[in-house]
Design a protein around this motif. Structure first.
Motif, PDB file in Angstrom:
ATOM      1  N   GLU A  48      -2.076  -6.101  -5.295  1.00 23.31           N
ATOM      2  CA  GLU A  48      -3.444  -6.010  -3.829  1.00 23.31           C
ATOM      3  C   GLU A  48      -4.227  -6.385  -4.470  1.00 23.31           C
ATOM      4  OE1 GLU A  48      -1.333  -3.286  -5.049  1.00 23.31           O
ATOM      5  OE2 GLU A  48      -2.407  -1.314  -5.484  1.00 23.31           O
ATOM      6  N   THR A  50      -6.408  -8.928  -4.747  1.00 19.30           N
ATOM      7  CA  THR A  50      -6.338  -9.536  -4.225  1.00 19.30           C
ATOM      8  C   THR A  50      -7.838 -10.085  -3.562  1.00 19.30           C
ATOM      9  OG1 THR A  50      -5.363 -12.070  -3.220  1.00 19.30           O
ATOM     10  CG2 THR A  50      -5.211  -9.901  -2.477  1.00 19.30           C
ATOM     11  N   ALA A  51      -8.506 -11.514  -3.895  1.00 14.81           N
ATOM     12  CA  ALA A  51      -9.537 -11.456  -3.298  1.00 14.81           C
ATOM     13  C   ALA A  51      -9.530 -12.714  -2.325  1.00 14.81           C
ATOM     14  CB  ALA A  51     -10.444 -12.839  -4.009  1.00 14.81           C
ATOM     15  N   TYR A  57      -9.931 -10.406  -7.318  1.00 13.00           N
ATOM     16  CA  TYR A  57     -10.861  -9.784  -6.788  1.00 13.00           C
ATOM     17  C   TYR A  57     -12.150  -9.499  -7.487  1.00 13.00           C
ATOM     18  CZ  TYR A  57     -13.554  -6.168  -3.912  1.00 13.00           C
ATOM     19  OH  TYR A  57     -14.917  -5.396  -3.574  1.00 13.00           O
TER      20      TYR A  57
ATOM     21  N   HIS B  16      -7.735 -10.982   3.495  1.00 12.83           N
ATOM     22  CA  HIS B  16      -6.948 -10.001   2.097  1.00 12.83           C
ATOM     23  C   HIS B  16      -7.365  -9.929   1.268  1.00 12.83           C
ATOM     24  CE1 HIS B  16      -3.349 -11.475   4.606  1.00 12.83           C
ATOM     25  NE2 HIS B  16      -3.340 -12.469   4.869  1.00 12.83           N
ATOM     26  N   CYS B  17      -8.936  -9.495   1.122  1.00 10.91           N
ATOM     27  CA  CYS B  17      -9.352  -9.287  -0.025  1.00 10.91           C
ATOM     28  C   CYS B  17      -9.361  -7.368  -0.340  1.00 10.91           C
ATOM     29  CB  CYS B  17     -10.601  -9.046   0.321  1.00 10.91           C
ATOM     30  SG  CYS B  17     -11.647  -8.842  -0.818  1.00 10.91           S
ATOM     31  N   TYR B  18      -8.848  -7.304  -1.247  1.00 11.91           N
ATOM     32  CA  TYR B  18      -8.983  -5.559  -1.735  1.00 11.91           C
ATOM     33  C   TYR B  18     -10.430  -5.104  -1.354  1.00 11.91           C
ATOM     34  CZ  TYR B  18      -8.183  -1.706  -4.609  1.00 11.91           C
ATOM     35  OH  TYR B  18      -7.848  -0.280  -4.867  1.00 11.91           O
ATOM     36  N   GLY B  19     -11.307  -5.542  -1.016  1.00 14.11           N
ATOM     37  CA  GLY B  19     -12.894  -5.061  -0.976  1.00 14.11           C
ATOM     38  C   GLY B  19     -13.084  -4.672   0.985  1.00 14.11           C
ATOM     39  N   ASN B  24      -5.132  -5.679   4.199  1.00 13.45           N
ATOM     40  CA  ASN B  24      -4.716  -4.863   3.079  1.00 13.45           C
ATOM     41  C   ASN B  24      -5.146  -4.112   3.141  1.00 13.45           C
ATOM     42  OD1 ASN B  24      -4.219  -4.320  -0.147  1.00 13.45           O
ATOM     43  ND2 ASN B  24      -5.926  -6.200  -0.739  1.00 13.45           N
ATOM     44  N   ALA B  26      -3.416  -1.919   1.012  1.00 13.85           N
ATOM     45  CA  ALA B  26      -4.202  -1.490  -0.328  1.00 13.85           C
ATOM     46  C   ALA B  26      -5.721  -1.285  -0.421  1.00 13.85           C
ATOM     47  CB  ALA B  26      -3.297  -1.085  -1.108  1.00 13.85           C
ATOM     48  N   LEU B  28      -9.857  -0.936  -0.200  1.00 14.06           N
ATOM     49  CA  LEU B  28     -11.115  -0.231   0.695  1.00 14.06           C
ATOM     50  C   LEU B  28     -11.391  -0.605   2.187  1.00 14.06           C
ATOM     51  CD1 LEU B  28     -12.906  -1.147  -2.544  1.00 14.06           C
ATOM     52  CD2 LEU B  28     -11.082   0.796  -2.445  1.00 14.06           C
ATOM     53  N   ARG B  46     -13.207   7.294  -2.154  1.00 17.62           N
ATOM     54  CA  ARG B  46     -11.943   8.756  -2.469  1.00 17.62           C
ATOM     55  C   ARG B  46     -12.554   9.654  -3.830  1.00 17.62           C
ATOM     56  NH1 ARG B  46      -8.584   4.202  -1.126  1.00 17.62           N
ATOM     57  NH2 ARG B  46      -7.980   3.730  -3.721  1.00 17.62           N
ATOM     58  N   GLU B  48     -10.805   9.818  -6.392  1.00 16.57           N
ATOM     59  CA  GLU B  48     -10.123   9.446  -7.639  1.00 16.57           C
ATOM     60  C   GLU B  48     -11.080   8.532  -8.677  1.00 16.57           C
ATOM     61  OE1 GLU B  48      -8.667   9.560  -4.821  1.00 16.57           O
ATOM     62  OE2 GLU B  48      -7.409   7.335  -5.012  1.00 16.57           O
ATOM     63  N   HIS B  49     -12.741   7.835  -6.921  1.00 18.74           N
ATOM     64  CA  HIS B  49     -13.583   6.918  -7.624  1.00 18.74           C
ATOM     65  C   HIS B  49     -14.523   7.766  -7.597  1.00 18.74           C
ATOM     66  CE1 HIS B  49     -11.402   4.395  -3.991  1.00 18.74           C
ATOM     67  NE2 HIS B  49     -11.336   3.803  -5.141  1.00 18.74           N
ATOM     68  N   LEU B  60     -16.270   0.991  -8.278  1.00 20.42           N
ATOM     69  CA  LEU B  60     -17.313   1.053  -6.825  1.00 20.42           C
ATOM     70  C   LEU B  60     -17.425   0.860  -6.506  1.00 20.42           C
ATOM     71  CD1 LEU B  60     -14.875   2.043  -4.219  1.00 20.42           C
ATOM     72  CD2 LEU B  60     -15.994   3.648  -4.219  1.00 20.42           C
ATOM     73  N   SER B  63     -17.815  -2.793  -6.374  1.00 23.12           N
ATOM     74  CA  SER B  63     -17.241  -3.370  -5.148  1.00 23.12           C
ATOM     75  C   SER B  63     -17.636  -3.507  -3.619  1.00 23.12           C
ATOM     76  CB  SER B  63     -15.917  -2.635  -5.132  1.00 23.12           C
ATOM     77  OG  SER B  63     -15.550  -2.749  -6.481  1.00 23.12           O
ATOM     78  N   VAL B  64     -18.218  -2.026  -3.201  1.00 19.78           N
ATOM     79  CA  VAL B  64     -18.843  -1.992  -2.174  1.00 19.78           C
ATOM     80  C   VAL B  64     -19.688  -3.460  -1.877  1.00 19.78           C
ATOM     81  CG1 VAL B  64     -19.722  -0.356  -0.065  1.00 19.78           C
ATOM     82  CG2 VAL B  64     -17.668   0.226  -2.287  1.00 19.78           C
TER      83      VAL B  64
END
Lengths: 155, 155
Positions: A48, A50-51, A57, B16-19, B24, B26, B28, B46, B48-49, B60, B63-64
């Motif tokens: 998961e 992925t970018a 990513y 499909h980017c994780y961010g 995606n 799974a 963000l 979350r 856990e972050h 994180l 990433s954002v």
């Protein structure tokens, strides 16, 4: 015997980090190992992460560089002080700034291989430079200013 | 009617980017919205972050900032070209470089509120500057060089 990572030596209260905390079961569990004056890390992205499909990513790359760099900073200062990693007083760094240059699209699948070194060691701040490879190809470069957590914060 | 985010307009193969990929599950799912010449994003970390307990993990935050910035770049170029976001040919940016200054420890709990603007718009590259607030306090600043994916990569 399992090889000990720098992050294994962090005090418990500083081991909950999403990136590298051994006590954060939802996290990435980045682990860094000393190799002479450098530190290395191998990290396996999950599908998961992925970018664009087929590539890693960038935020994940930034995260792995981040935690590997603060670990490298701690290792470098233990070394500079002639101390065993994990000896008291413990050293733990957080990130003051993070810079990543994404040089090439990073293929998703093989592990990310990071190699870092401290290029400046101050009394409070350490600059860490990182090269990130996949399959031997340099895909990203990182530069982190790591800042030492004051001893007064340790319980 | 649900408000449409910039990321809702990305072509499927770039979602499909994780961010920020809406495809995606799974990930963000960072979502960015135009507000005049700026773009805003509210993101709920979350539990856990965490970095150090009580504070948001720097990776994180990176990433954002990353995904919100590439969205801001797309919105800025649609605007510059006098086009509706999502109109053909689609615009999708990836990250060439990412810089984050962590100005203060960022409390974990309230949403991260990001406000971004494009400060340079070139034919291929857009520079995006971001301020990140929690509870109205500026906690981090980001600077991203976003690079346009060539039209030839769109299916």
């Amino acid at each position: 015997m399992t090889k000990q990572a720098i992050q294994d030596l962090y005090p418990d209260q500083f081991s909950h980090c999403y990136g590298c905390g051994r006590l954060n079961d939802a996290g990435l569990k980045v682990r860094s190992f000393r190799e002479g004056e450098e530190c290395v890390c191998s990290f396996a992205p999950r599908p998961e992460h992925t970018a664009i499909p087929g590539f890693v990513y960038g935020g994940l790359i930034a995260s792995v560089i981040d935690c590997h760099s603060t670990g490298t900073a701690a290792a470098a200062v233990y070394r500079r002080e002639g101390r065993e990693p994990g000896s008291d007083p413990p050293l733990r760094f957080v990130t003051g700034s993070l810079h990543v240059d994404y040089l090439k699209p990073t293929p998703l699948g093989p592990p990310l291989e990071l190699r870092s070194r401290a290029t400046e060691i101050g009394s409070r701040k350490v600059v860490v430079e990182t090269d990130l490879y996949v399959n031997g190809v340099l895909c990203a470069r990182g530069s982190v200013v790591a800042v030492k957590i004051p001893e007064s914060m340790f319980g």
